[in-house]
Write a protein that holds these residues in place. Structure first.
Motif, PDB file in Angstrom:
ATOM      1  N   SER C 202       0.827  -1.204   0.000  1.00  0.00           N
ATOM      2  CA  SER C 202       0.000   0.000   0.000  1.00  0.00           C
ATOM      3  C   SER C 202       0.864   1.257   0.000  1.00  0.00           C
ATOM      4  CB  SER C 202      -0.963  -0.004   1.181  1.00  0.00           C
ATOM      5  OG  SER C 202      -0.262   0.279   2.359  1.00  0.00           O
ATOM      6  N   LEU C 203       2.155   1.128   0.301  1.00  0.00           N
ATOM      7  CA  LEU C 203       3.052   2.274   0.162  1.00  0.00           C
ATOM      8  C   LEU C 203       3.533   2.423  -1.279  1.00  0.00           C
ATOM      9  CD1 LEU C 203       5.299   2.156   3.368  1.00  0.00           C
ATOM     10  CD2 LEU C 203       3.428   3.715   2.837  1.00  0.00           C
ATOM     11  N   GLY C 204       3.162   1.476  -2.140  1.00  0.00           N
ATOM     12  CA  GLY C 204       3.520   1.600  -3.548  1.00  0.00           C
ATOM     13  C   GLY C 204       4.635   0.678  -4.004  1.00  0.00           C
ATOM     14  N   TYR C 205       5.051  -0.247  -3.132  1.00  0.00           N
ATOM     15  CA  TYR C 205       6.117  -1.161  -3.538  1.00  0.00           C
ATOM     16  C   TYR C 205       5.538  -2.412  -4.191  1.00  0.00           C
ATOM     17  CZ  TYR C 205       9.387   1.581  -0.781  1.00  0.00           C
ATOM     18  OH  TYR C 205      10.161   2.593  -0.279  1.00  0.00           O
ATOM     19  N   ALA C 206       6.065  -2.760  -5.358  1.00  0.00           N
ATOM     20  CA  ALA C 206       5.666  -4.002  -6.023  1.00  0.00           C
ATOM     21  C   ALA C 206       6.438  -5.129  -5.353  1.00  0.00           C
ATOM     22  CB  ALA C 206       5.979  -3.940  -7.510  1.00  0.00           C
ATOM     23  N   THR C 207       5.893  -5.632  -4.241  1.00  0.00           N
ATOM     24  CA  THR C 207       6.684  -6.514  -3.378  1.00  0.00           C
ATOM     25  C   THR C 207       7.134  -7.788  -4.090  1.00  0.00           C
ATOM     26  OG1 THR C 207       4.638  -7.467  -2.530  1.00  0.00           O
ATOM     27  CG2 THR C 207       5.600  -5.690  -1.266  1.00  0.00           C
ATOM     28  N   PHE C 208       6.300  -8.292  -4.996  1.00  0.00           N
ATOM     29  CA  PHE C 208       6.664  -9.522  -5.706  1.00  0.00           C
ATOM     30  C   PHE C 208       8.003  -9.357  -6.417  1.00  0.00           C
ATOM     31  CE2 PHE C 208       6.715 -12.172  -9.535  1.00  0.00           C
ATOM     32  CZ  PHE C 208       6.396 -13.413  -9.020  1.00  0.00           C
ATOM     33  N   ARG C 209       8.181  -8.210  -7.068  1.00  0.00           N
ATOM     34  CA  ARG C 209       9.420  -7.985  -7.815  1.00  0.00           C
ATOM     35  C   ARG C 209      10.626  -7.952  -6.892  1.00  0.00           C
ATOM     36  NH1 ARG C 209       7.662  -2.990 -11.261  1.00  0.00           N
ATOM     37  NH2 ARG C 209       5.567  -3.861 -11.404  1.00  0.00           N
ATOM     38  N   PHE C 210      10.460  -7.306  -5.745  1.00  0.00           N
ATOM     39  CA  PHE C 210      11.591  -7.232  -4.811  1.00  0.00           C
ATOM     40  C   PHE C 210      11.942  -8.624  -4.285  1.00  0.00           C
ATOM     41  CE2 PHE C 210      10.134  -2.897  -4.900  1.00  0.00           C
ATOM     42  CZ  PHE C 210      11.305  -2.162  -4.841  1.00  0.00           C
TER      43      PHE C 210
END
Lengths: 251, 306, 312
Positions: C202-210
């Motif tokens: 929800s902060l805008g991070y595409a967590t899957f990619r990281f």
């Protein structure tokens, strides 16, 4: 009338036989503070989950700043400037207050696929983070671990995190939930200070706060929007009184 | 493919699947109710096989050895639960993996110290060493038929235990909502211990049944443990029905894969390629099945939690 | 003061590491040189796993897949392309292919989380294990012996001391890089995901990619460790990717300290030294080691790193 920033068109979500969201069409104008109210079980949480990208609607669409974002993931919505605070506090418990904020700032200042330079050397991230902390009145606890803060401070940090992502719209999910009257007063003042600078979609149980803050109010009942209008209009609306406000007076 | 061969492979798959179910049933309950990843579940299977083999030899009776061995393993399982595993329920999965990995090391080495490095022989009881004429043209080993019968009987008994008894009600409640189970009984620690004992007993039963077919040796638990975990994950963690379906699915896929993929590939590919690809494809078929299931249904076929 | 002490530790460790071949020669125990190489390679494997588990919160029980894959790149090339004898060519290739494998497997595994992630990583590792077990042209079950170590210009790699220094240099470089990564923007995001993935989304991070990038880096480093181990032992076998090896790597990480930069080294050292010492006392050393690990779980849940950290 000013430009529409967030809009849902005939949004629909059902769980088995229960229609939790029943053709909801909602328009939030740029710059306004729009409140969404409704008794427990009216379908507020389901609607918020769809707006935030945590739930996929069965039918209908969601538009933000002229773009159809119905199928967008939560992080894409956030990147477009659609920030949310959580009803149940959702922070990074093992980070300090400042580090929480710095991570939020980082998400809107350049790529995070940087592997070599120490983030602590990026003073501009932390300066911006401190600035936001000052604006919500948390600068004194900047270096404290989030786990050691009180509930009211958690709510303030929730708000700060959303602000740090440079949003166009803030979805505030019950920012007053579970805090005392004094802190509640501070939160109302805080949100009042945001009015005009951000578009706000405020979901709240505290009617006093809603009528003090909102430019317009939408009332959700059994999955449907039964009325939208100014605070005065909503107060005067017979259907709303019967269905909702009256119910509260009796209680 | 000839009819008798096909029928025989079906029975083999059923037999293997049912034994897998005996292991997976306990594992899925422990996994689902106590949220415990118990890597040492396979060690109870090994221990059970050793105990049954030794006791059968000592008493001269397979049946007596089986009964005593299963009871002893159940007792060991409950002791283990009280002494060690109870302390792990509220810990994270990593601690559970570390602790139960340590238990495997201890169990394997203790077995080696007590019984030596040579595999143990567990003989099929003489009365069941022959084969039975099933129907036209199909003879099937009697002992394997017994395995199928035992497997089906246990599955049925478990079904009644879970569906019809107070214990079963608590177990079901626990698998779908642990907090609720906590509220229902002021002290449900006995329930966990009992479930663990039953699970350990089933492990020993499977070990005793498979012992005469496979070797009773150190390390036998690890290979089958992973298959049991695959079963649990495919079926849905905490679901007995899922474990049953998953176990049969794996039993059939694995058996048919090993029987028919190598020959099938030889018809399609050059012999040199087929001879390498066949066995590898056959041995990974169940893992492909699991990845496929998780890809489409990330919670398994019968998720116990909503 | 704390600063001084930390540098003191670092210098002492470095001094021992650099002079180890001479110390071993003084004691007449040359065996310890190859033992130390083995320890460093395990430490590299454990450190790469620590990036996943300790920093990113992704508990993998199949990390040995990449260890074995890297080793088999060295092994298979020694059969198919014996002319490619330079480590400068083969090791980067091992790293690249392990990374590629991690892209494919990671993209599937990271759709799941929690226990399902543990089990699906285990399943993929088992698949590789069985594939290499039935790969008869390359030794199948029995594994594959290598004629000699790969070469590096100007170095006599056959010498155990020389090879030890090469491994030490590589390990030091990798650990430095991991240290930088941990403090970098990427490292912070990874730590944030470990703490609260939904919030990071929800902060805008595409967590899957990281998570995928972290998974790929971890796979690549494990592949490098595998390639080094193949050279160290002049032998590769499917056992290198068995779930037992994955489990041991995980044990090392927890033993050393989750998410701590030095955790991988501390854990590998503790595990291998314990094993070495205990085998001297009893053939049934695994019982003792198992009991020690149990004690760690119940009495020192933060591992060796936790013993050095300040009390909260």
């Amino acid at each position: 009338m000013s430009e529409i920033l967030l809009e849902t068109r005939a949004l629909r979500k059902r769980y088995g036989g229960l229609v939790a969201t029943d053709s909801v069409s909602l328009a939030v104008h740029r710059g306004e503070c729009h409140a969404l109210i409704g008794p427990n079980g009216a379908g507020k949480s389901t609607l918020i989950a769809q707006l935030a990208g945590a739930l996929v609607p069965d039918a209908g669409s969601i538009h933000f700043a002229g773009q159809n974002i119905t199928g967008f993931s939560a992080h894409r919505r956030a990147a477009l400037g659609f920030a949310r605070s959580f009803q149940i506090t959702s922070l990074l418990p093992n980070f300090t207050v400042l580090e929480n904020l710095a991570l939020a700032v980082q998400s809107v200042s350049g790529s995070s696929f940087r592997f070599w330079r120490a983030v602590n050397d990026e003073t501009e991230l932390f300066e911006r983070a401190r600035e936001i902390l000052r604006s919500v009145g948390l600068e004194d606890v900047a270096t404290r671990p989030v786990g050691s803060l009180g509930h009211g401070e958690h709510r303030q940090l929730e708000l700060a995190l959303a602000l740090a992502t440079r949003p166009q719209l803030l979805l505030l999910d019950e920012p007053m939930a579970g805090i005392g009257p004094e802190e509640s007063e501070r939160m109302v003042a805080l949100i009042a200070g945001l009015k005009g600078r951000y578009t706000l979609l405020l979901v709240e149980h505290d009617m006093d706060a809603v009528f003090r803050l909102a430019d317009r109010v939408s009332v959700l009942l059994a999955g449907r929007v039964i009325a939208t209008g100014t605070a005065a209009e909503i107060r005067a609306n017979g259907e709303v009184r019967r269905a909702y406000l009256g119910e509260e007076e009796n209680a | 493919m000839s009819w008798p061969l096909f029928a025989e492979q079906c029975l083999n798959g059923l037999q293997f699947g049912l034994m897998l179910f005996l292991l997976a049933a306990g594992l899925t309950l422990i996994f689902g109710i106590m949220d415990l990843i118990n890597l040492a579940h396979g060690s109870l299977y090994m221990l059970g096989a050793y105990l049954v083999a030794s006791l059968a030899q000592a008493t001269g009776s397979f049946a007596l050895g089986l009964a005593l061995g299963v009871a002893a393993t159940a007792a060991i399982g409950m002791a283990l639960e009280i002494a060690v595993l109870r302390g792990l329920y509220r810990r994270d999965h990593l601690s559970q993996v570390l602790a139960t990995f340590a238990l495997i090391m201890i169990a394997n080495e203790t077995t080696r110290a007590l019984w030596g490095v040579q595999p143990l022989v567990l003989n099929v009881p003489a009365a069941l060493s022959g084969s039975v004429q099933l129907f036209a043209g199909i003879r099937y080993p009697a002992f394997r038929l017994l395995i199928i019968a035992v497997g089906l009987a246990v599955a049925l008994a478990l079904y009644f235990l879970v569906a019809r008894t107070r214990l079963g009600m608590l177990v079901r409640a626990g698998a779908s909502n642990r907090e609720m189970a906590m509220v229902m009984g002021t002290d449900i620690r006995w329930l966990f211990t009992a479930v663990f004992g039953v699970g350990a007993g089933l492990c020993a039963l499977a070990g005793a049944m498979l012992g005469p077919l496979l070797a009773v040796q150190v390390g036998m638990g690890e290979n089958i443990l992973i298959l049991a975990f695959v079963t649990v994950v495919i079926g849905g963690i905490g679901s007995i029905r899922g474990a049953f379906v998953g176990a049969l699915l794996i039993g059939i896929v694995d058996t048919f894969g090993r029987a028919f993929i190598p020959t099938g590939l030889r018809a399609l590919l050059s012999p040199a390629v087929a001879d390498v690809a066949g066995p590898s494809l056959a041995s990974i078929s169940i893992y492909l099945l699991m990845v496929g299931v998780l890809f489409w249904k990330p919670q398994g076929l019968f998720p116990a939690r909503g | 003061m704390n600063h001084l002490r930390r540098h003191g530790w670092l210098l002492a460790t470095l001094a021992v590491a650099l002079s180890l071949p001479q110390l071993a020669a003084l004691c007449g125990q040359d065996f310890y040189v190859s033992f130390a190489s083995r320890l460093l390679i395990w430490a590299l494997l454990a450190s790469s796993l620590n990036l996943l588990v300790g920093m990113g919160g992704m508990v993998s029980l199949g990390h040995a897949a990449y260890f074995g894959a890297g080793a088999y790149v060295v092994g298979i090339l020694s059969v198919e392309a014996p002319g490619w004898s330079s480590a400068l060519l083969v090791w980067p290739l091992a790293v690249a292919l392990s990374a590629l494998l991690a892209v494919v497997i990671g993209a599937v595994c990271l759709r799941t989380r929690g226990v399902y992630f543990i089990m699906i990583t285990l399943a993929f590792a088992q698949m590789l294990f069985y594939i290499f077990t039935s790969l008869t042209p390359y030794g199948g079950d029995d594994g594959l012996s290598l004629a000699k170590r790969l070469t590096l210009p100007g170095l006599a790699m056959a010498g155990d001391a020389t090879f030890y220094y090469v491994v030490l240099a590589i390990f030091a470089a990798c650990l430095t890089a991991l240290g930088r990564l941990q403090a970098s923007r990427f490292g912070r995001v990874l730590a944030g995901i470990k703490d609260n993935e939904e919030r990071m989304e929800s902060l805008g991070y595409a967590t899957f990619r990281f998570k995928l990038v972290a998974y790929i880096i971890a796979g690549a480093l494990a592949g490098l460790a595998g390639a080094l181990m193949a050279n160290q032992n002049a032998f590769v076998s499917p056992n290198m990717m068995s779930w037992n090896e994955s489990g041991i790597a995980l044990v090392m990480v927890i033993l050393g300290g989750l998410g701590s930069l030095w955790g991988g080294l501390a854990g590998a050292a503790a595990f291998l030294v314990l094993e070495e010492v205990l085998t001297g006392f009893t053939t049934h050393w695994q019982i003792v080691l198992g009991l020690i690990l149990l004690a760690v779980v119940f009495f020192a849940p933060r591992g060796i790193a936790g013993l050095f950290a300040k009390q909260p």
